[in-house]
Design an enzyme around this catalytic site. Structure first.
Site, PDB file in Angstrom:
ATOM      1  N   ARG A   1      16.876  25.970 -13.789  1.00 47.48           N
ATOM      2  CA  ARG A   1      17.898  25.898 -12.749  1.00 47.48           C
ATOM      3  C   ARG A   1      17.597  24.758 -11.767  1.00 47.48           C
ATOM      4  NH1 ARG A   1      20.662  29.821  -9.365  1.00 47.48           N
ATOM      5  NH2 ARG A   1      19.052  29.419  -7.833  1.00 47.48           N
TER       6      ARG A   1
ATOM      7  N   ARG B   1       9.656  26.955  -0.174  1.00 40.02           N
ATOM      8  CA  ARG B   1      10.051  28.327  -0.520  1.00 40.02           C
ATOM      9  C   ARG B   1       9.347  28.891  -1.739  1.00 40.02           C
ATOM     10  NH1 ARG B   1      14.647  25.330  -2.130  1.00 40.02           N
ATOM     11  NH2 ARG B   1      14.883  25.580  -4.363  1.00 40.02           N
TER      12      ARG B   1
ATOM     13  N   TYR C   1       4.483  10.772  -3.433  1.00 39.23           N
ATOM     14  CA  TYR C   1       3.393   9.854  -3.095  1.00 39.23           C
ATOM     15  C   TYR C   1       4.006   8.462  -2.988  1.00 39.23           C
ATOM     16  CZ  TYR C   1      -1.395   8.001  -3.595  1.00 39.23           C
ATOM     17  OH  TYR C   1      -2.595   7.354  -3.405  1.00 39.23           O
TER      18      TYR C   1
ATOM     19  N   ARG D   1      -2.453   3.476  10.442  1.00 39.94           N
ATOM     20  CA  ARG D   1      -2.160   2.429   9.439  1.00 39.94           C
ATOM     21  C   ARG D   1      -1.683   3.156   8.187  1.00 39.94           C
ATOM     22  NH1 ARG D   1      -3.128   2.379   4.609  1.00 39.94           N
ATOM     23  NH2 ARG D   1      -5.232   1.711   4.144  1.00 39.94           N
TER      24      ARG D   1
ATOM     25  N   LYS E   1      -1.096  13.256  -0.318  1.00 35.18           N
ATOM     26  CA  LYS E   1      -2.429  13.174  -0.951  1.00 35.18           C
ATOM     27  C   LYS E   1      -2.863  14.575  -1.411  1.00 35.18           C
ATOM     28  CE  LYS E   1      -3.633   8.753  -0.262  1.00 35.18           C
ATOM     29  NZ  LYS E   1      -4.227   7.801  -1.190  1.00 35.18           N
TER      30      LYS E   1
ATOM     31  N   GLU F   1      -7.979   9.315   5.835  1.00 32.98           N
ATOM     32  CA  GLU F   1      -6.911   8.563   5.184  1.00 32.98           C
ATOM     33  C   GLU F   1      -6.133   7.717   6.195  1.00 32.98           C
ATOM     34  OE1 GLU F   1      -6.457   8.971   1.731  1.00 32.98           O
ATOM     35  OE2 GLU F   1      -5.269   7.161   2.019  1.00 32.98           O
ATOM     36  N   ASP F   2      -5.940   6.486   5.856  1.00 31.42           N
ATOM     37  CA  ASP F   2      -5.054   5.585   6.609  1.00 31.42           C
ATOM     38  C   ASP F   2      -5.359   5.513   8.100  1.00 31.42           C
ATOM     39  OD1 ASP F   2      -4.077   5.183   4.117  1.00 31.42           O
ATOM     40  OD2 ASP F   2      -2.016   5.727   4.540  1.00 31.42           O
TER      41      ASP F   2
ATOM     42  N   ASP G   1     -11.004   7.450   1.919  1.00 33.62           N
ATOM     43  CA  ASP G   1     -10.314   7.136   0.672  1.00 33.62           C
ATOM     44  C   ASP G   1      -9.955   5.652   0.565  1.00 33.62           C
ATOM     45  OD1 ASP G   1      -8.833   7.628  -1.692  1.00 33.62           O
ATOM     46  OD2 ASP G   1      -6.987   7.764  -0.511  1.00 33.62           O
ATOM     47  N   ASP G   2      -9.497   5.061   1.672  1.00 32.88           N
ATOM     48  CA  ASP G   2      -9.045   3.662   1.623  1.00 32.88           C
ATOM     49  C   ASP G   2     -10.209   2.708   1.412  1.00 32.88           C
ATOM     50  OD1 ASP G   2      -6.157   4.070   2.290  1.00 32.88           O
ATOM     51  OD2 ASP G   2      -7.117   5.071   3.980  1.00 32.88           O
TER      52      ASP G   2
ATOM     53  N   ALA H   1      -8.588  -8.531   4.614  1.00 37.75           N
ATOM     54  CA  ALA H   1      -9.985  -8.215   4.955  1.00 37.75           C
ATOM     55  C   ALA H   1     -10.005  -6.982   5.841  1.00 37.75           C
ATOM     56  CB  ALA H   1     -10.625  -9.410   5.645  1.00 37.75           C
TER      57      ALA H   1
ATOM     58  N   ALA I   1      -9.357  -1.629   3.015  1.00 37.67           N
ATOM     59  CA  ALA I   1      -9.321  -1.652   1.553  1.00 37.67           C
ATOM     60  C   ALA I   1     -10.026  -2.897   1.010  1.00 37.67           C
ATOM     61  CB  ALA I   1      -7.877  -1.593   1.067  1.00 37.67           C
TER      62      ALA I   1
ATOM     63  N   ASN J   1       0.683  -1.262  -0.666  1.00 35.70           N
ATOM     64  CA  ASN J   1       1.736  -0.247  -0.765  1.00 35.70           C
ATOM     65  C   ASN J   1       2.592  -0.245   0.498  1.00 35.70           C
ATOM     66  OD1 ASN J   1       0.816   0.912  -3.257  1.00 35.70           O
ATOM     67  ND2 ASN J   1      -0.890   1.760  -2.113  1.00 35.70           N
TER      68      ASN J   1
HETATM   69  N1  LIG Z   1      -3.682   0.549  -4.286  1.00 35.58           N
HETATM   70  C1  LIG Z   1      -4.410   1.357  -3.559  1.00 35.58           C
HETATM   71  O1  LIG Z   1      -4.998   2.328  -4.062  1.00 35.58           O
HETATM   72  C2  LIG Z   1      -4.564   1.130  -2.100  1.00 35.58           C
HETATM   73  C3  LIG Z   1      -3.792   0.231  -1.437  1.00 35.58           C
HETATM   74  N2  LIG Z   1      -3.941   0.030  -0.106  1.00 35.58           N
HETATM   75  C4  LIG Z   1      -3.026  -0.903   0.520  1.00 35.58           C
HETATM   76  O2  LIG Z   1      -3.748  -2.054   0.916  1.00 35.58           O
HETATM   77  C5  LIG Z   1      -3.123  -2.620   2.043  1.00 35.58           C
HETATM   78  C6  LIG Z   1      -4.164  -2.942   3.070  1.00 35.58           C
HETATM   79  O3  LIG Z   1      -4.812  -1.783   3.513  1.00 35.58           O
HETATM   80  P1  LIG Z   1      -5.997  -1.893   4.556  1.00 35.58           P
HETATM   81  O4  LIG Z   1      -7.009  -2.873   4.108  1.00 35.58           O
HETATM   82  O5  LIG Z   1      -6.488  -0.541   4.848  1.00 35.58           O
HETATM   83  O6  LIG Z   1      -5.201  -2.462   5.815  1.00 35.58           O
HETATM   84  P2  LIG Z   1      -5.743  -3.187   7.077  1.00 35.58           P
HETATM   85  O7  LIG Z   1      -4.684  -3.173   8.085  1.00 35.58           O
HETATM   86  O8  LIG Z   1      -7.099  -2.637   7.425  1.00 35.58           O
HETATM   87  O9  LIG Z   1      -5.971  -4.696   6.607  1.00 35.58           O
HETATM   88  C7  LIG Z   1      -4.943  -5.551   6.247  1.00 35.58           C
HETATM   89  C8  LIG Z   1      -5.531  -6.945   6.018  1.00 35.58           C
HETATM   90  O10 LIG Z   1      -4.519  -7.768   5.428  1.00 35.58           O
HETATM   91  C9  LIG Z   1      -4.525  -9.030   6.073  1.00 35.58           C
HETATM   92  N3  LIG Z   1      -3.211  -9.654   5.907  1.00 35.58           N
HETATM   93  C10 LIG Z   1      -2.053  -9.357   6.511  1.00 35.58           C
HETATM   94  N4  LIG Z   1      -1.100 -10.190   6.117  1.00 35.58           N
HETATM   95  C11 LIG Z   1      -1.652 -11.038   5.221  1.00 35.58           C
HETATM   96  C12 LIG Z   1      -1.177 -12.133   4.462  1.00 35.58           C
HETATM   97  N5  LIG Z   1       0.098 -12.515   4.551  1.00 35.58           N
HETATM   98  N6  LIG Z   1      -2.038 -12.760   3.619  1.00 35.58           N
HETATM   99  C13 LIG Z   1      -3.323 -12.389   3.523  1.00 35.58           C
HETATM  100  N7  LIG Z   1      -3.823 -11.339   4.221  1.00 35.58           N
HETATM  101  C14 LIG Z   1      -3.003 -10.694   5.060  1.00 35.58           C
HETATM  102  C15 LIG Z   1      -4.905  -8.702   7.508  1.00 35.58           C
HETATM  103  O11 LIG Z   1      -5.400  -9.860   8.191  1.00 35.58           O
HETATM  104  C16 LIG Z   1      -5.997  -7.647   7.284  1.00 35.58           C
HETATM  105  O12 LIG Z   1      -7.233  -8.278   7.038  1.00 35.58           O
HETATM  106  C17 LIG Z   1      -2.051  -1.633   2.500  1.00 35.58           C
HETATM  107  O13 LIG Z   1      -0.808  -2.110   2.063  1.00 35.58           O
HETATM  108  C18 LIG Z   1      -2.403  -0.363   1.766  1.00 35.58           C
HETATM  109  O14 LIG Z   1      -1.255   0.392   1.454  1.00 35.58           O
HETATM  110  C19 LIG Z   1      -4.895   0.675   0.623  1.00 35.58           C
HETATM  111  C20 LIG Z   1      -5.686   1.608   0.025  1.00 35.58           C
HETATM  112  C21 LIG Z   1      -5.537   1.931  -1.369  1.00 35.58           C
HETATM  113  C1  LIG Z   2      -2.926   4.370  -1.701  1.00 30.89           C
HETATM  114  C2  LIG Z   2      -3.423   4.362  -0.348  1.00 30.89           C
HETATM  115  O1  LIG Z   2      -4.319   5.119  -0.007  1.00 30.89           O
HETATM  116  C3  LIG Z   2      -2.881   3.427   0.601  1.00 30.89           C
HETATM  117  O2  LIG Z   2      -2.059   2.598   0.241  1.00 30.89           O
HETATM  118  O3  LIG Z   2      -3.287   3.506   1.763  1.00 30.89           O
HETATM  119 MG   LIG Z   3      -4.490   5.257   2.099  1.00 33.15          MG
END
Ligand SMILES: NC(=O)C1=CN([C@@H]2O[C@H](COP(=O)(O)OP(=O)(O)OC[C@H]3O[C@@H](n4cnc5c(N)ncnc54)[C@H](O)[C@@H]3O)[C@@H](O)[C@H]2O)C=CC1
Ligand SMILES: CC(=O)C(=O)O
Ligand SMILES: [Mg+2]
Length: 522
Positions: free
Chosen positions: A9, A43, A64, A117, A135, A206-207, A229-230, A266, A269, A363
């Site tokens: 259903r 529910r 997710y 973040r 998550k 997380e985040d 996790d990140d 930098a 992640a 992401n």
């Molecule tokens: N695929 C996965 O499993 C995961 C993906 N992520 C994604 O990674 C991304 C970053 O996460 P965090 O490092 O935690 O964020 P954060 O905010 O700690 O770092 C972001 C970094 O990206 C840089 N940045 C921003 N614009 C840029 C550009 N145009 N060119 C080059 N560098 C640039 C910033 O200067 C900073 O160093 C997010 O989009 C997050 O969703 C994070 C964790 C897991």
């Molecule tokens: C996948 C994940 O943890 C993130 O994008 O922050």
């Molecule tokens: Mg995350």
């Protein structure tokens, strides 16, 4: 009705919507699907997880990434019923009593965020609770953690998102974020409270913005059962993908230290991946100081201001070990602040790689550094491609398919949590995280890897998670950290063979069956 009838259903209702909704990642009905699933979650929890487990490939992108990002952005409007616990800056001094308000006697897994973040969407304040819920959905669906024993947590210390500060629908504190010692005092109080009520709980951070992600990880990781996790989950998934990329080039994994790696970003992640990749290389090169130094030279890091060199002003301490020497950079035709495109082009010029790997890990979907279509058409049909959020495979013509892997920490965090729980380890060690990453790297068969498939399909996530959890349990036993879980004490754990550990994990994974209400004698 039987559970099958109920599912039928519900599915008929959901599918009616999907007839016109098949539009890949930009699915305009994604939010509507999330609402329907969310109502079911409220529910009938058992049925919700039946639907999710049976259709994980289809609905992981709804509960997710990417849809959860959209949900968080709109959470104040979508909110109907509360889920999880909110601890606010105004609850200081009260958290120890507040935790006893939670109705469950036992909590195994907490995912906590401060919303600073959320994915790549920035500060979403309390609306980031959606990510903790998403998550934990994967903890239940992939790791078989009992849904009655998970707890999503939002730490509301305000928000610096000016739009939310003015939004009349916003559900959180409408003031700027707490900072410094005041902020740390809130997180300390929360950690003390939850570990007092549930000494065996595991807390996944997380985040959190990177400013706090590293500091909090260092502050708590030797005292509490926690991980970020990140920083740590993402690092393991990236290492598994990078080792897969080496295998896909037809080379032995031991060639990994010869790879040049450009990292865009930098933050928590990027730096997490850099540190883990450097350590993995150093181990392969002999695990000494010289190996560690030499491994450091394989990385180029580009952030929002471009290539990071030693000339960078006010460089973050975490990025400093990866700053390029100015002379070395100029010999390569590069300079402080060089753009990502310049760095990648320079790296490709000097490369003899037959299969460059491109991981667009950010992401949700619209934040991906590039699309697979861009990557295959610009760099070539032979590349390896992975992205944080799912993309469709690319038709390269002539019957060839460009495979789009999903490189997401979802392949590791559920297994890290489950393995830690079942081992009863007091902390989550580097060795346990490394074991998880190596298990994921080894999961793919040679033939798949040679075909460019370096991460498994999400449809296999329950099986992968079981294997990852078993690897984590095994490592915890090896490091003498395992203190046991329920009837399985530390001594019993030590006697288990590899197969018995996998069986033990499997037997402790919750499945969504309705509990028996009427007991019959026969
Ligand atoms: N695929 C996965 O499993 C995961 C993906 N992520 C994604 O990674 C991304 C970053 O996460 P965090 O490092 O935690 O964020 P954060 O905010 O700690 O770092 C972001 C970094 O990206 C840089 N940045 C921003 N614009 C840029 C550009 N145009 N060119 C080059 N560098 C640039 C910033 O200067 C900073 O160093 C997010 O989009 C997050 O969703 C994070 C964790 C897991
Ligand atoms: C996948 C994940 O943890 C993130 O994008 O922050
Ligand atoms: Mg995350």
């Amino acid at each position: 009705m039987t559970s099958e009838q109920q599912i039928q259903r519900f599915m008929a209702d959901l599918k009616r919507l999907e007839v016109q909704a098949r539009d890949g990642p930009s699915d305009p009905y994604a939010l509507a699907k999330w609402r329907i699933l969310n109502r079911l979650h409220d529910r009938n929890e058992t049925m919700y997880y039946q639907v999710l487990i049976d259709n994980i490939e289809e609905y992981a992108p709804i509960v997710y990434t990417p849809t959860v990002g959209l949900v968080c952005q709109n959470y104040s409007g979508l909110f109907r019923r509360p889920r999880g616990m909110y601890f606010s800056g105004e609850d200081r001094g009260e958290m120890m009593s507040m935790v006893y308000n939670w109705p469950a006697e036992q909590v195994d897994m907490i995912v906590v965020t401060d919303g600073s973040r959320i994915l790549g969407l920035g500060d979403l304040g309390v609306q980031g609770i959606g990510i903790a819920i998403g998550k934990l959905d994967l903890y239940v669906a992939a790791a078989g953690i009992n849904p009655q024993r998970v707890l999503p947590v939002m730490i509301d210390v305000g928000t610096n998102n000016e739009k939310l500060l003015k939004d009349p629908l916003y559900l959180g504190l409408q003031e700027h974020r707490l900072d410094g010692d005041e902020y740390i005092a809130v997180i300390d109080e929360f950690m003390e409270a939850v570990f007092t009520r549930w000494p065996h709980v595991i807390v996944q951070f997380e985040d959190f913005q990177s400013k706090w992600a590293f500091k909090l990880l260092q502050r708590y990781r030797n005292t509490y059962r926690m991980f970020n996790d990140d920083v740590q989950g993402t690092a393991g998934v990236a290492i598994a993908g990078l080792l897969g990329a080496v295998r896909a080039q037809g080379r032995p994994m031991i060639d990994f230290p010869k790879q040049k790696i450009v990292v865009a970003g930098a933050g928590s992640a990027g730096i997490g991946v850099l540190n883990a990749a450097r350590k993995t290389m150093a181990r392969m090169l002999g695990n000494n100081e010289a190996a560690f130094e030499s491994a450091g030279r394989q990385f180029w890091v580009v952030d929002a201001k471009g290539l990071i060199t030693e000339e960078r002003e006010n460089i973050d301490l975490e990025a400093l070990p990866f700053a390029r020497k100015v002379n070395e950079a100029s010999r390569q035709g590069l300079r402080e602040g060089a753009s990502l495109a310049e760095v990648v082009l320079e790296a490709l010029k000097g490369s003899t790689s037959t299969r460059p790997a491109i991981f667009a890990m950010s992401n949700p979907t619209k934040n991906a550094e590039c699309t697979p279509e861009d990557a295959f058409s610009i760099v070539g049909d032979n590349i390896l491609f992975a992205s944080g959020s799912p993309f469709q495979d690319v038709d390269l013509g002539n019957g060839h398919i460009g495979h789009c892997n999903q490189g997401n920490n979802m392949y590791l965090f559920p297994g890290i949590g489950l393995g830690t729980l079942l081992s009863g380890s007091r902390i989550i060690s580097d060795g346990m995280l490394q074991a998880a990453a190596e298990c994921l790297a080894a999961y793919m068969a040679e033939e798949e890897v040679l075909n460019g498939i370096i991460y498994p399909s999400t449809s296999r996530i329950r099986d992968i998670t079981k294997e990852v959890a078993a690897a984590v349990v095994k490592e915890a036993i090896k490091e003498d950290l395992a203190e046991g879980y329920r009837e399985m004490d530390a001594r019993e754990l030590q006697k288990l063979s590899q197969e018995e550990i996998v069986e033990y994990v499997k037997n402790n994974m919750w499945s969504p069956d309705y509990p028996t209400l009427v007991y019959k004698k026969d």
